[in-house]
Design a protein around this motif. Structure first.
Motif, PDB file in Angstrom:
ATOM      1  N   LYS A 335      -6.065  -0.167   0.195  1.00 41.88           N
ATOM      2  CA  LYS A 335      -6.234  -1.532  -0.317  1.00 41.88           C
ATOM      3  C   LYS A 335      -4.890  -2.160  -0.657  1.00 41.88           C
ATOM      4  O   LYS A 335      -4.641  -3.337  -0.347  1.00 41.88           O
ATOM      5  N   GLU A 336      -4.004  -1.402  -1.298  1.00 37.99           N
ATOM      6  CA  GLU A 336      -2.679  -1.922  -1.637  1.00 37.99           C
ATOM      7  C   GLU A 336      -1.866  -2.223  -0.385  1.00 37.99           C
ATOM      8  O   GLU A 336      -1.186  -3.248  -0.286  1.00 37.99           O
ATOM      9  N   LEU A 337      -1.967  -1.319   0.592  1.00 38.19           N
ATOM     10  CA  LEU A 337      -1.113  -1.410   1.774  1.00 38.19           C
ATOM     11  C   LEU A 337      -1.507  -2.570   2.682  1.00 38.19           C
ATOM     12  O   LEU A 337      -0.646  -3.245   3.255  1.00 38.19           O
ATOM     13  N   VAL A 338      -2.792  -2.823   2.828  1.00 40.79           N
ATOM     14  CA  VAL A 338      -3.222  -3.887   3.743  1.00 40.79           C
ATOM     15  C   VAL A 338      -3.417  -5.215   3.023  1.00 40.79           C
ATOM     16  O   VAL A 338      -3.740  -6.231   3.651  1.00 40.79           O
ATOM     17  N   GLY A 339      -3.199  -5.236   1.711  1.00 38.19           N
ATOM     18  CA  GLY A 339      -3.346  -6.472   0.951  1.00 38.19           C
ATOM     19  C   GLY A 339      -2.263  -7.491   1.279  1.00 38.19           C
ATOM     20  O   GLY A 339      -1.358  -7.258   2.077  1.00 38.19           O
ATOM     21  N   LYS A 340      -2.362  -8.656   0.620  1.00 33.29           N
ATOM     22  CA  LYS A 340      -1.477  -9.787   0.912  1.00 33.29           C
ATOM     23  C   LYS A 340      -0.002  -9.422   0.832  1.00 33.29           C
ATOM     24  O   LYS A 340       0.804  -9.829   1.670  1.00 33.29           O
ATOM     25  N   ASN A 341       0.365  -8.669  -0.189  1.00 29.91           N
ATOM     26  CA  ASN A 341       1.773  -8.293  -0.382  1.00 29.91           C
ATOM     27  C   ASN A 341       2.034  -6.820  -0.031  1.00 29.91           C
ATOM     28  O   ASN A 341       2.975  -6.220  -0.545  1.00 29.91           O
ATOM     29  N   GLY A 342       1.202  -6.272   0.848  1.00 32.32           N
ATOM     30  CA  GLY A 342       1.336  -4.860   1.198  1.00 32.32           C
ATOM     31  C   GLY A 342       2.679  -4.500   1.806  1.00 32.32           C
ATOM     32  O   GLY A 342       3.220  -3.418   1.548  1.00 32.32           O
ATOM     33  N   ASN A 343       3.207  -5.401   2.608  1.00 31.89           N
ATOM     34  CA  ASN A 343       4.518  -5.176   3.233  1.00 31.89           C
ATOM     35  C   ASN A 343       5.595  -4.964   2.193  1.00 31.89           C
ATOM     36  O   ASN A 343       6.381  -4.015   2.245  1.00 31.89           O
ATOM     37  N   GLU A 344       5.636  -5.916   1.252  1.00 33.39           N
ATOM     38  CA  GLU A 344       6.680  -5.880   0.219  1.00 33.39           C
ATOM     39  C   GLU A 344       6.490  -4.677  -0.696  1.00 33.39           C
ATOM     40  O   GLU A 344       7.466  -4.005  -1.075  1.00 33.39           O
TER      41      GLU A 344
END
Length: 453
Positions: A335-344
Motif C-alpha cells: 500500500k505504501e509503495l504503490v500509493g501517491k507518494n510511493g516513489n518518494e
C-alpha cells in the motif's frame, strides 16, 4: 527456423607464460556467503561485427586466445578451481590454481534469429538469450567447480556475443570487470605483453571475519538452503519469459531526485543519500510491484549490495580481486509503495539505509542482514545486479564499444540489472526478465510514470 547454437571450437586456455602451482587461498567470509546457492553471474557483451565467421576464426580468435592466456597469468585464480579445503571438517573452501589448470573457451555460431533483434532493448525471447551462455561444467566428485567459463557466439556477417559465466564465490562485479577490462585492453594492443596488463590484488587474507559470519552461516546452512528453495525463481524453460531493457534518461533522473528532495523538505525530514542509484531503484521497484498487483497489506522487500572496498578500515585496494560487498534491506507495505507518494517514500527509505551504513563494520551489517533474511520467507523481494559505476560500455576488444550489455542470470535471482546508459552520460539502463504479460504491464507503468513526473 528455430534458434540454435552450433559449437565450432572449444579450447582450454591456461595462463601464459607458464605458471607453476600457487598456494591455495581460503575463501574470505565475504566470498563464502555466496557458497550455499553458488550463484553464477552471466554477463553478455554484444558487439557489431559485420564479417564472416571464417574472418573471426582466422584473424581475431588467435589474438583473443593469446591475450586471454596473458591476462590469466595475473588473474590465475580464475583458471583454477573452487574446492573444499584439506581440512573440510570446518566447512572451509578455498580457491586454488595448480599447474596446467585452465579456463574453458567455447566458440559457437548462432542461427535462426537476427543479431540486432536478440541484442535489442525490446522484449525478446529469453530462451534464445540463454543459448549464448556457456553450459556450466559439472563439479567433480570431490566438490570442485570452476570459477569461470566463457562463450563467444558468432552471428554470420552481423555481430558477436562474449558471455562470461563467473561464479560469485570467485569475485564480485568490480573484480569481474577488472578481469574483463584487462583482457580487452591487452586485445587492443599491437604487441600485448604482461607489463601492459593491470595486476589485481589477490591476497584474500586481508579480509578478517570480525563477527564470525562464516561460522554462523554454516550453522544455519540447512535453513538457508531451504529458504533458497522456496524463492520464486522463474524456470528458464518457461516459454513466456522475455528479457527487456528500459532506460531512464538524465533529465528523468534529475526530475526524480528533485521530487524526492521536495517531498523531504515538505515533511521536514533531514537530507539523506539521493543518488541516481537510489531514485532508479525506487522507481523500478514501485513499477514492478504495481505490475504484479500484490495485495495491499503484503510486505515488499528491496535488497542490494554495496561495494565495501573504500568503507573497510583500512580501505582495501581498489583492484582487490574477490568479494567485498556489504548489504542492506528495505521493507515497505504494498500500500505504501504503490500509493501517491510511493516513489518518494521508497527513495527516502533506500537512501536512509545507505546512509546508515556509514562507519559500520561489514561483519556487523551482514550479521543483521543475515538474521533478517532467515526470519521470514522473503518471497516478495527485489534485488539488484550490476551497477552504473562498473562502466560496462567501455569494454572494447578492438572492434568498438558494445552494442548492448545484459546480465541474463537475473532470472535466477529475481533481480533487476543496472548499467550506465550506452547513449547518454548520466542515464541508466535497467534489465528485467519477466513473463511476457507481466513485462507488458511493467512497461506501461514505467512509461506512464515518467509522463507524470
Amino acid at each position: 527456423m528455430a534458434a540454435a547454437v552450433r559449437v565450432l571450437h572449444e579450447s582450454q586456455i591456461s595462463p601464459s607464460p607458464w605458471l607453476p602451482s600457487q598456494p591455495p587461498q581460503p575463501l574470505s567470509f565475504l566470498d563464502a556467503i555466496w557458497l550455499p546457492n553458488s550463484v553464477l553471474v552471466e554477463r553478455l557483451f554484444f558487439y557489431d561485427f559485420p564479417h564472416p565467421v571464417s574472418h573471426f576464426i582466422d584473424h581475431k580468435l588467435p589474438i583473443l586466445i593469446k591475450t586471454l592466456s596473458l591476462t590469466l597469468h595475473h588473474f590465475y585464480p580464475l583458471a583454477g578451481s573452487i574446492r573444499p579445503s584439506a581440512d573440510f571438517d570446518d566447512g572451509q573452501f578455498e580457491i586454488a590454481y595448480e599447474e596446467g589448470d585452465s579456463v574453458t573457451l567455447t566458440i559457437a555460431e548462432f542461427t535462426g534469429e537476427d543479431f540486432h533483434n536478440i541484442s535489442g532493448y525490446h522484449p525478446r525471447n529469453f530462451e534464445n538469450l540463454r543459448l549464448l551462455v556457456p553450459k556450466p561444467k559439472k563439479s567433480s566428485s570431490c566438490g570442485q567447480f570452476p570459477p569461470i567459463s566463457i562463450q563467444i557466439t558468432l552471428f554470420q556477417n552481423q555481430g558477436l556475443c562474449i558471455c562470461f559465466a563467473i561464479n560469485h564465490v570467485a569475485c564480485d562485479g568490480s573484480g569481474t570487470m577488472g578481469f574483463i577490462r584487462s583482457w580487452a585492453t591487452a586485445c587492443r594492443s599491437t604487441e600485448p605483453t604482461l607489463h601492459e596488463i593491470s595486476r589485481p590484488f589477490l591476497d584474500r587474507s586481508i579480509i578478517i571475519d570480525t563477527h564470525g559470519i562464516q561460522r554462523k552461516m554454516f550453522q544455519h546452512k540447512r535453513v538457508f538452503e531451504e529458504y533458497l528453495k522456496k524463492q520464486d525463481t522463474l524456470p528458464v524453460s518457461d516459454p513466456s519469459l522475455v528479457s527487456a531493457t528500459f532506460t531512464l534518461c538524465k533529465d528523468h533522473i534529475t526530475q526524480l531526485k528533485e521530487r524526492v528532495q521536495a517531498k523531504g523538505e515538505e515533511e521536514g525530514k533531514p537530507l539523506f543519500h539521493i543518488s541516481t542509484f537510489v531514485v532508479t531503484c525506487a522507481y523500478v521497484w514501485r513499477c514492478l510491484v504495481k505490475a504484479r498487483a500484490y495485495d495491499g497489506d503484503s510486505q515488499q522487500y528491496f535488497v542490494c549490495v554495496v561495494d565495501w572496498r573504500s568503507r573497510m578500515r583500512p580501505p582495501l585496494p581498489r583492484n582487490y580481486f574477490g568479494n567485498c560487498l556489504g548489504g542492506l534491506m528495505v521493507e515497505l507495505s504494498t500500500k505504501e509503495l504503490v500509493g501517491k507518494n510511493g516513489n518518494e517514500l521508497a527513495a527516502m527509505e533506500i537512501g536512509k539505509s545507505i546512509d546508515g551504513l556509514r562507519g559500520r563494520d561489514v561483519g556487523e551489517v551482514l550479521t543483521t542482514a543475515f538474521g533478517r533474511l532467515l526470519e521470514n520467507e522473503r518471497r516478495k523481494s527485489l534485488s539488484v545486479a550490476g551497477s552504473p559505476k562498473l562502466m560496462v560500455y567501455e569494454v572494447d576488444f578492438g572492434w568498438g564499444r558494445p552494442a548492448k550489455v545484459e546480465i541474463s542470470s537475473i532470472n535466477e535471482t529475481r533481480a533487476i540489472s543496472l548499467a550506465e546508459s550506452r547513449e547518454e552520460e548520466g542515464g541508466v539502463e535497467i534489465g528485467l526478465v519477466l513473463p511476457e504479460e507481466e513485462m507488458n504491464r511493467f512497461g506501461k507503468n514505467f512509461t506512464c510514470g515518467l509522463v507524470d513526473i
